[in-house]
Design a protein around this motif. Structure first.
Motif, PDB file in Angstrom:
ATOM      1  N   PRO A  43       0.842  -1.203   0.000  1.00 43.69           N
ATOM      2  CA  PRO A  43       0.000   0.000   0.000  1.00 43.69           C
ATOM      3  C   PRO A  43       0.875   1.250   0.000  1.00 43.69           C
ATOM      4  CG  PRO A  43      -0.779  -1.572   1.627  1.00 43.69           C
ATOM      5  CD  PRO A  43       0.536  -2.096   1.116  1.00 43.69           C
ATOM      6  N   ILE A  44       0.344   2.318  -0.588  1.00 40.81           N
ATOM      7  CA  ILE A  44       1.081   3.585  -0.698  1.00 40.81           C
ATOM      8  C   ILE A  44       0.361   4.631   0.144  1.00 40.81           C
ATOM      9  CG2 ILE A  44       1.802   5.405  -2.289  1.00 40.81           C
ATOM     10  CD1 ILE A  44       1.758   3.216  -4.482  1.00 40.81           C
ATOM     11  N   THR A  45       1.121   5.371   0.942  1.00 44.14           N
ATOM     12  CA  THR A  45       0.551   6.425   1.775  1.00 44.14           C
ATOM     13  C   THR A  45       1.108   7.767   1.324  1.00 44.14           C
ATOM     14  OG1 THR A  45       0.399   4.907   3.642  1.00 44.14           O
ATOM     15  CG2 THR A  45       0.259   7.250   4.137  1.00 44.14           C
ATOM     16  N   ALA A  46       0.175   8.720   1.057  1.00 43.75           N
ATOM     17  CA  ALA A  46       0.575  10.072   0.651  1.00 43.75           C
ATOM     18  C   ALA A  46      -0.575  11.033   0.911  1.00 43.75           C
ATOM     19  CB  ALA A  46       0.949  10.099  -0.822  1.00 43.75           C
ATOM     20  N   GLN A  47      -0.258  12.196   1.411  1.00 45.17           N
ATOM     21  CA  GLN A  47      -1.211  13.290   1.632  1.00 45.17           C
ATOM     22  C   GLN A  47      -2.458  12.837   2.398  1.00 45.17           C
ATOM     23  OE1 GLN A  47      -2.011  15.009  -2.189  1.00 45.17           O
ATOM     24  NE2 GLN A  47       0.093  15.705  -2.464  1.00 45.17           N
ATOM     25  N   GLY A  48      -2.263  12.054   3.436  1.00 43.57           N
ATOM     26  CA  GLY A  48      -3.370  11.637   4.291  1.00 43.57           C
ATOM     27  C   GLY A  48      -4.219  10.501   3.732  1.00 43.57           C
ATOM     28  N   HIS A  49      -3.813   9.914   2.624  1.00 40.12           N
ATOM     29  CA  HIS A  49      -4.533   8.797   2.019  1.00 40.12           C
ATOM     30  C   HIS A  49      -3.621   7.575   1.971  1.00 40.12           C
ATOM     31  CE1 HIS A  49      -8.061  10.942   0.338  1.00 40.12           C
ATOM     32  NE2 HIS A  49      -7.237  11.977   0.365  1.00 40.12           N
ATOM     33  N   THR A  50      -4.187   6.417   2.236  1.00 36.05           N
ATOM     34  CA  THR A  50      -3.491   5.157   2.028  1.00 36.05           C
ATOM     35  C   THR A  50      -4.232   4.432   0.922  1.00 36.05           C
ATOM     36  OG1 THR A  50      -2.799   5.035   4.334  1.00 36.05           O
ATOM     37  CG2 THR A  50      -2.756   2.987   3.075  1.00 36.05           C
ATOM     38  N   VAL A  72      -0.773 -18.974 -12.411  1.00 40.33           N
ATOM     39  CA  VAL A  72      -1.350 -17.902 -11.609  1.00 40.33           C
ATOM     40  C   VAL A  72      -1.699 -16.739 -12.526  1.00 40.33           C
ATOM     41  CG1 VAL A  72      -0.955 -16.280  -9.723  1.00 40.33           C
ATOM     42  CG2 VAL A  72       0.049 -18.548  -9.624  1.00 40.33           C
ATOM     43  N   ARG A  73      -2.838 -16.112 -12.265  1.00 35.99           N
ATOM     44  CA  ARG A  73      -3.241 -14.925 -13.024  1.00 35.99           C
ATOM     45  C   ARG A  73      -3.794 -13.890 -12.045  1.00 35.99           C
ATOM     46  NH1 ARG A  73      -7.995 -14.406 -17.536  1.00 35.99           N
ATOM     47  NH2 ARG A  73      -7.525 -12.284 -18.106  1.00 35.99           N
ATOM     48  N   ALA A  74      -3.317 -12.670 -12.151  1.00 35.95           N
ATOM     49  CA  ALA A  74      -3.795 -11.578 -11.309  1.00 35.95           C
ATOM     50  C   ALA A  74      -4.472 -10.540 -12.182  1.00 35.95           C
ATOM     51  CB  ALA A  74      -2.653 -10.949 -10.533  1.00 35.95           C
ATOM     52  N   ILE A  75      -5.702 -10.192 -11.823  1.00 41.47           N
ATOM     53  CA  ILE A  75      -6.482  -9.231 -12.588  1.00 41.47           C
ATOM     54  C   ILE A  75      -6.742  -8.020 -11.690  1.00 41.47           C
ATOM     55  CG2 ILE A  75      -8.652  -8.869 -13.832  1.00 41.47           C
ATOM     56  CD1 ILE A  75      -8.707 -12.074 -13.853  1.00 41.47           C
ATOM     57  N   PRO A  76      -6.233  -6.830 -12.056  1.00 40.65           N
ATOM     58  CA  PRO A  76      -6.484  -5.654 -11.218  1.00 40.65           C
ATOM     59  C   PRO A  76      -7.963  -5.292 -11.203  1.00 40.65           C
ATOM     60  CG  PRO A  76      -5.394  -5.022 -13.256  1.00 40.65           C
ATOM     61  CD  PRO A  76      -5.462  -6.521 -13.244  1.00 40.65           C
ATOM     62  N   VAL A  77      -8.470  -5.000 -10.014  1.00 36.39           N
ATOM     63  CA  VAL A  77      -9.891  -4.690  -9.850  1.00 36.39           C
ATOM     64  C   VAL A  77     -10.098  -3.228  -9.456  1.00 36.39           C
ATOM     65  CG1 VAL A  77     -11.959  -5.270  -8.525  1.00 36.39           C
ATOM     66  CG2 VAL A  77     -10.395  -7.070  -9.211  1.00 36.39           C
ATOM     67  N   GLY A  78      -9.239  -2.725  -8.589  1.00 31.76           N
ATOM     68  CA  GLY A  78      -9.380  -1.353  -8.118  1.00 31.76           C
ATOM     69  C   GLY A  78      -8.445  -1.092  -6.963  1.00 31.76           C
ATOM     70  N   VAL A  79      -8.765  -0.077  -6.181  1.00 32.01           N
ATOM     71  CA  VAL A  79      -7.988   0.253  -4.993  1.00 32.01           C
ATOM     72  C   VAL A  79      -8.938   0.593  -3.851  1.00 32.01           C
ATOM     73  CG1 VAL A  79      -5.976   1.097  -6.260  1.00 32.01           C
ATOM     74  CG2 VAL A  79      -7.762   2.695  -5.607  1.00 32.01           C
ATOM     75  N   ILE A  80      -8.446   0.418  -2.643  1.00 24.51           N
ATOM     76  CA  ILE A  80      -9.161   0.866  -1.449  1.00 24.51           C
ATOM     77  C   ILE A  80      -8.443   2.120  -0.983  1.00 24.51           C
ATOM     78  CG2 ILE A  80      -9.769   0.335   0.932  1.00 24.51           C
ATOM     79  CD1 ILE A  80      -9.857  -2.626   0.088  1.00 24.51           C
ATOM     80  N   ASP A  81      -9.195   3.206  -0.845  1.00 24.28           N
ATOM     81  CA  ASP A  81      -8.659   4.489  -0.410  1.00 24.28           C
ATOM     82  C   ASP A  81      -9.059   4.701   1.043  1.00 24.28           C
ATOM     83  OD1 ASP A  81      -7.706   7.057  -0.118  1.00 24.28           O
ATOM     84  OD2 ASP A  81      -9.234   7.981  -1.394  1.00 24.28           O
ATOM     85  N   VAL A  82      -8.066   4.726   1.926  1.00 21.01           N
ATOM     86  CA  VAL A  82      -8.308   4.923   3.355  1.00 21.01           C
ATOM     87  C   VAL A  82      -7.812   6.318   3.726  1.00 21.01           C
ATOM     88  CG1 VAL A  82      -7.851   4.043   5.667  1.00 21.01           C
ATOM     89  CG2 VAL A  82      -7.940   2.459   3.738  1.00 21.01           C
TER      90      VAL A  82
END
Length: 119
Positions: free
Chosen positions: A27-34, A70-80
């Motif tokens: 996960p990436i954290t920047a400007q108050g969002h993870t 194995v196959r990984a399909i991007p679905v989206g992100v969770i913004d905390v």
């Protein structure tokens, strides 16, 4: 190694390596969002083993093998953030539907234009 033990070992190996974090990172954290990446991970595996010779009691033999995919399909992100947690899909069905409708409309218009007789 028995077939069951081989399958169990293969399964544990896949589950230990085939995850969203392994493929898309931390996960990436920047400007108050993870921002946490979300993906659909699909995997399959199979294995087999054998011993002895077929129809020949004196034959010595042993064999085994396995494989996986194995196959990984991007679905989206969770913004905390301090304002709450939201799921942000990578593609929206509305935008996808609009793009398809626009493409069909443009195709029909150009198709009619091309087939009109010239004066």
């Amino acid at each position: 190694m028995s077939s069951v033990a081989l399958l169990q070992s293969l399964k544990e190996n896949i589950l230990g390596q085939a995850g969203v974090k392994t493929i898309y990172g931390d996960p990436i954290t920047a400007q108050g969002h993870t921002v946490i990446p979300v993906a659909k991970v699909v995997y399959g595996y199979g294995a087999g083993a054998g011993t002895g010779g077929v129809g020949n009691a004196s034959a010595q033999g042993e064999g085994g093998g396995g494989g996986c995919g194995v196959r990984a399909i991007p679905v989206g992100v969770i913004d905390v953030s301090d304002h709450g947690t939201t799921f942000v899909p990578i593609t929206s069905r509305r935008k996808l539907g609009l793009a398809i409708a626009t493409g069909i409309t443009v195709g029909i218009l150009f198709g009619r234009r091309k087939h009109r007789p010239r004066s």
